[in-house]
Design a protein around this motif. Structure first.
Motif, PDB file in Angstrom:
ATOM      1  N   UNK A  83      92.908   7.650  86.829  1.00 31.53           N
ATOM      2  CA  UNK A  83      92.610   6.269  86.432  1.00 31.53           C
ATOM      3  C   UNK A  83      93.355   5.285  87.319  1.00 31.53           C
ATOM      4  N   UNK A  84      92.798   4.093  87.494  1.00 33.76           N
ATOM      5  CA  UNK A  84      93.378   3.112  88.412  1.00 33.76           C
ATOM      6  C   UNK A  84      94.808   2.741  88.033  1.00 33.76           C
ATOM      7  N   UNK A  85      95.063   2.573  86.758  1.00 28.90           N
ATOM      8  CA  UNK A  85      96.406   2.177  86.311  1.00 28.90           C
ATOM      9  C   UNK A  85      97.117   3.359  85.667  1.00 28.90           C
ATOM     10  N   UNK A  86      97.271   4.432  86.439  1.00 27.98           N
ATOM     11  CA  UNK A  86      97.876   5.638  85.866  1.00 27.98           C
ATOM     12  C   UNK A  86      99.398   5.575  85.835  1.00 27.98           C
ATOM     13  N   UNK A  87      99.990   4.606  86.563  1.00 29.02           N
ATOM     14  CA  UNK A  87     101.448   4.446  86.622  1.00 29.02           C
ATOM     15  C   UNK A  87     102.099   5.794  86.985  1.00 29.02           C
ATOM     16  N   UNK A  88     103.054   6.226  86.198  1.00 25.89           N
ATOM     17  CA  UNK A  88     103.758   7.475  86.513  1.00 25.89           C
ATOM     18  C   UNK A  88     103.369   8.604  85.571  1.00 25.89           C
ATOM     19  N   UNK A  89     102.321   8.390  84.759  1.00 23.89           N
ATOM     20  CA  UNK A  89     101.969   9.366  83.729  1.00 23.89           C
ATOM     21  C   UNK A  89     101.619  10.721  84.330  1.00 23.89           C
ATOM     22  N   UNK A  90     100.907  10.728  85.455  1.00 24.15           N
ATOM     23  CA  UNK A  90     100.407  11.974  86.034  1.00 24.15           C
ATOM     24  C   UNK A  90     101.357  12.579  87.064  1.00 24.15           C
ATOM     25  N   UNK A  91     102.573  12.078  87.171  1.00 27.90           N
ATOM     26  CA  UNK A  91     103.479  12.549  88.210  1.00 27.90           C
ATOM     27  C   UNK A  91     104.118  13.899  87.884  1.00 27.90           C
ATOM     28  N   UNK A  92     104.116  14.292  86.630  1.00 25.89           N
ATOM     29  CA  UNK A  92     104.761  15.538  86.248  1.00 25.89           C
ATOM     30  C   UNK A  92     103.964  16.760  86.650  1.00 25.89           C
ATOM     31  N   UNK A  93     104.604  17.923  86.678  1.00 26.85           N
ATOM     32  CA  UNK A  93     103.914  19.155  87.052  1.00 26.85           C
ATOM     33  C   UNK A  93     102.968  19.642  85.958  1.00 26.85           C
ATOM     34  N   UNK A  94     101.994  20.432  86.369  1.00 28.98           N
ATOM     35  CA  UNK A  94     101.006  21.016  85.462  1.00 28.98           C
ATOM     36  C   UNK A  94     101.142  22.534  85.528  1.00 28.98           C
ATOM     37  N   UNK A  95     101.185  23.150  84.375  1.00 27.83           N
ATOM     38  CA  UNK A  95     101.213  24.609  84.306  1.00 27.83           C
ATOM     39  C   UNK A  95      99.779  25.125  84.375  1.00 27.83           C
ATOM     40  N   UNK A  96      99.537  26.024  85.309  1.00 31.55           N
ATOM     41  CA  UNK A  96      98.196  26.572  85.513  1.00 31.55           C
ATOM     42  C   UNK A  96      98.243  28.072  85.318  1.00 31.55           C
ATOM     43  N   UNK A  97      97.248  28.592  84.609  1.00 36.33           N
ATOM     44  CA  UNK A  97      97.190  30.029  84.362  1.00 36.33           C
ATOM     45  C   UNK A  97      95.758  30.515  84.444  1.00 36.33           C
ATOM     46  N   UNK A  98      95.532  31.567  85.214  1.00 38.36           N
ATOM     47  CA  UNK A  98      94.227  32.220  85.246  1.00 38.36           C
ATOM     48  C   UNK A  98      94.181  33.290  84.159  1.00 38.36           C
ATOM     49  N   UNK A  99      93.088  33.320  83.409  1.00 37.72           N
ATOM     50  CA  UNK A  99      93.015  34.158  82.208  1.00 37.72           C
ATOM     51  C   UNK A  99      91.832  35.120  82.287  1.00 37.72           C
ATOM     52  N   UNK A 100      92.041  36.331  81.778  1.00 38.01           N
ATOM     53  CA  UNK A 100      90.984  37.331  81.627  1.00 38.01           C
ATOM     54  C   UNK A 100      90.248  37.627  82.934  1.00 38.01           C
ATOM     55  N   UNK A 101      90.981  37.677  84.014  1.00 38.70           N
ATOM     56  CA  UNK A 101      90.356  38.017  85.284  1.00 38.70           C
ATOM     57  C   UNK A 101      90.134  39.521  85.364  1.00 38.70           C
ATOM     58  N   UNK A 102      89.032  39.915  85.965  1.00 39.40           N
ATOM     59  CA  UNK A 102      88.698  41.340  86.101  1.00 39.40           C
ATOM     60  C   UNK A 102      89.146  41.897  87.448  1.00 39.40           C
ATOM     61  N   UNK A 103      89.912  41.104  88.177  1.00 42.59           N
ATOM     62  CA  UNK A 103      90.392  41.528  89.479  1.00 42.59           C
ATOM     63  C   UNK A 103      91.898  41.402  89.499  1.00 42.59           C
ATOM     64  N   UNK A 104      92.537  42.040  90.487  1.00 46.61           N
ATOM     65  CA  UNK A 104      93.986  42.200  90.431  1.00 46.61           C
ATOM     66  C   UNK A 104      94.747  41.237  91.349  1.00 46.61           C
ATOM     67  N   UNK A 105      94.384  39.946  91.341  1.00 46.02           N
ATOM     68  CA  UNK A 105      95.154  38.994  92.125  1.00 46.02           C
ATOM     69  C   UNK A 105      95.256  37.677  91.362  1.00 46.02           C
ATOM     70  N   UNK A 106      96.330  36.944  91.628  1.00 46.15           N
ATOM     71  CA  UNK A 106      96.617  35.637  91.051  1.00 46.15           C
ATOM     72  C   UNK A 106      96.408  35.638  89.538  1.00 46.15           C
ATOM     73  N   UNK A 107      97.226  36.376  88.836  1.00 48.69           N
ATOM     74  CA  UNK A 107      97.157  36.401  87.378  1.00 48.69           C
ATOM     75  C   UNK A 107      98.410  35.786  86.757  1.00 48.69           C
ATOM     76  N   UNK A 108      99.301  35.224  87.570  1.00 47.64           N
ATOM     77  CA  UNK A 108     100.542  34.667  87.053  1.00 47.64           C
ATOM     78  C   UNK A 108     100.421  33.148  86.873  1.00 47.64           C
ATOM     79  N   UNK A 109     101.350  32.612  86.101  1.00 49.28           N
ATOM     80  CA  UNK A 109     101.416  31.168  85.921  1.00 49.28           C
ATOM     81  C   UNK A 109     102.048  30.530  87.156  1.00 49.28           C
ATOM     82  N   UNK A 110     101.706  29.253  87.365  1.00 53.95           N
ATOM     83  CA  UNK A 110     102.316  28.521  88.470  1.00 53.95           C
ATOM     84  C   UNK A 110     102.244  27.027  88.169  1.00 53.95           C
TER      85      UNK A 110
END
Length: 355
Positions: A244-271
């Motif tokens: 949003x145009x007036x987001x100020x500092x709200x979105x500056x923090x980190x985001x936890x990302x996790x891939x779930x229920x993958x049927x392959x053996x790569x990138x299954x950890x949080x980051x």
């Protein structure tokens, strides 16, 4: 193994001169299993103010690595003494294990400009190359059949690079400069509709884009079709969004990302990733008592977003090989670490491109 504050000394005598490097700390800790949290602040011995590293990255060898400083080596030997302190919430019984300090040459962003359909570097392409590329997808063949004989190779290549909608507007198809397949799915295909407000936006490739309501988490889920990918190619998925145009500092923090229920053996950890590019790491100038936050050049930084020429932000969220039989499922969850909301975040879709 370290259970309190600590200091390190970094020696540059084995580095090449006139090369820009990053100074990285390689470590492990148990604040979060396989997690990328950085449980300390740091400063040069000569400095008064402490800095905070934005994020750590999990390496293939299982160690975490976080970038501390950037500097250009102008002489054969420098010694940097760095002091680390850990905040009070980091319990002393959660020991920190150090591997050491690593120097890496800076990677710079490669800019690919496609300002208009005639302002691109064109390499020779033949009708057989285009026919071979499009033969496995009838929508592509149908779209091209009226143009391939009446359009020059240059114009045709520009049209393919720019891209076009297929499947009645449900997908966007294009090729990269190496004639590798790329495609994009709209927000409606990857988001839970009831959690978003849907709006029409002229700058979007699709009819509708999604705008987040008051929520501190969301997820994307989709099925990727193998015929829209080039074989023997590693791909990455990129979330396309606007703040949003007036987001100020709200979105500056980190985001936890996790891939779930993958049927392959790569990138299954949080980051951790960011929707806004975090402040640049401190830059050590020739005088060690002078630090600057000004970047030396545009950096290629893992986990950081990039502003595209079309005005949208893009953020890499997943990597996968393009060789699979028919389809592959993708599901990724996003959650703000400090419980702030994604209110006003606009999402156009997700794009799949070769790395």
């Amino acid at each position: 193994m370290i259970d309190g504050d600590f200091g390190v000394e970094a020696d540059t005598k084995f580095l090449s001169t006139h090369i820009t490097y990053t100074i990285n700390l390689v470590f492990k800790h148990h604040l979060w299993d396989n997690g990328p949290y950085v449980p300390f602040k740091y400063k040069l011995e000569e400095e008064a103010q402490y800095s905070t590293s934005c994020v750590a990255h999990l390496r293939e060898d299982g160690w975490l690595m976080t970038e501390l400083y950037q500097f250009t080596s102008y002489q054969k030997e420098n010694k940097f003494r760095i002091r680390f302190v850990r905040p009070s919430y980091y319990s002393l019984h959660r020991n920190l294990v150090l591997e050491g300090i690593e120097f890496r040459p800076v990677e710079h962003e490669k800019h690919q400009n496609l300002k208009d359909e005639y302002n691109v570097d064109i390499k020779p392409i033949s009708y057989s190359e285009i026919e071979k590329m499009s033969s496995d997808h009838p929508e592509i063949t149908k779209w091209l059949e009226d143009r391939v004989h009446s359009t020059s190779n240059k114009e045709l290549f520009c049209l393919l690079r720019k891209g076009f909608s297929i499947n009645n507007g449900e997908k966007w198809f294009s090729v990269d400069e190496n004639m590798k397949k790329c495609h994009m799915l709209p927000a409606r295909a990857i988001l839970q509709e009831e959690k978003w407000t849907w709006k029409s936006l002229q700058e979007s490739r699709f009819d509708m884009m999604a705008e987040s309501r008051d929520t501190n988490s969301f997820s994307i889920a989709c099925v990727i079709e193998s015929q829209l990918l080039s074989p023997q190619t590693t791909y990455a998925s990129y979330l396309l969004y606007k703040l949003p145009k007036n987001h100020h500092s709200v979105f500056e923090g980190p985001i936890e990302v996790e891939n779930i229920d993958l049927k392959i053996d790569f990138i299954t950890h949080k980051r951790l990733i960011y929707l806004i590019t975090p402040p640049h790491v401190p830059i050590i100038r020739p005088q060690l008592d002078h630090l600057s936050q000004s970047p030396l050049s545009t950096r290629k930084i893992k986990g950081h977003p990039r502003l595209r020429e079309d005005g949208w932000m893009e953020l890499k969220v997943w990597e996968f090989p393009g060789d699979f039989a028919t389809t592959i499922s993708m599901r990724t969850c996003f959650k703000s670490c400090d419980k702030w909301n994604f209110t006003g975040l606009s999402v156009q879709g997700i794009e799949f491109r070769p790395l």
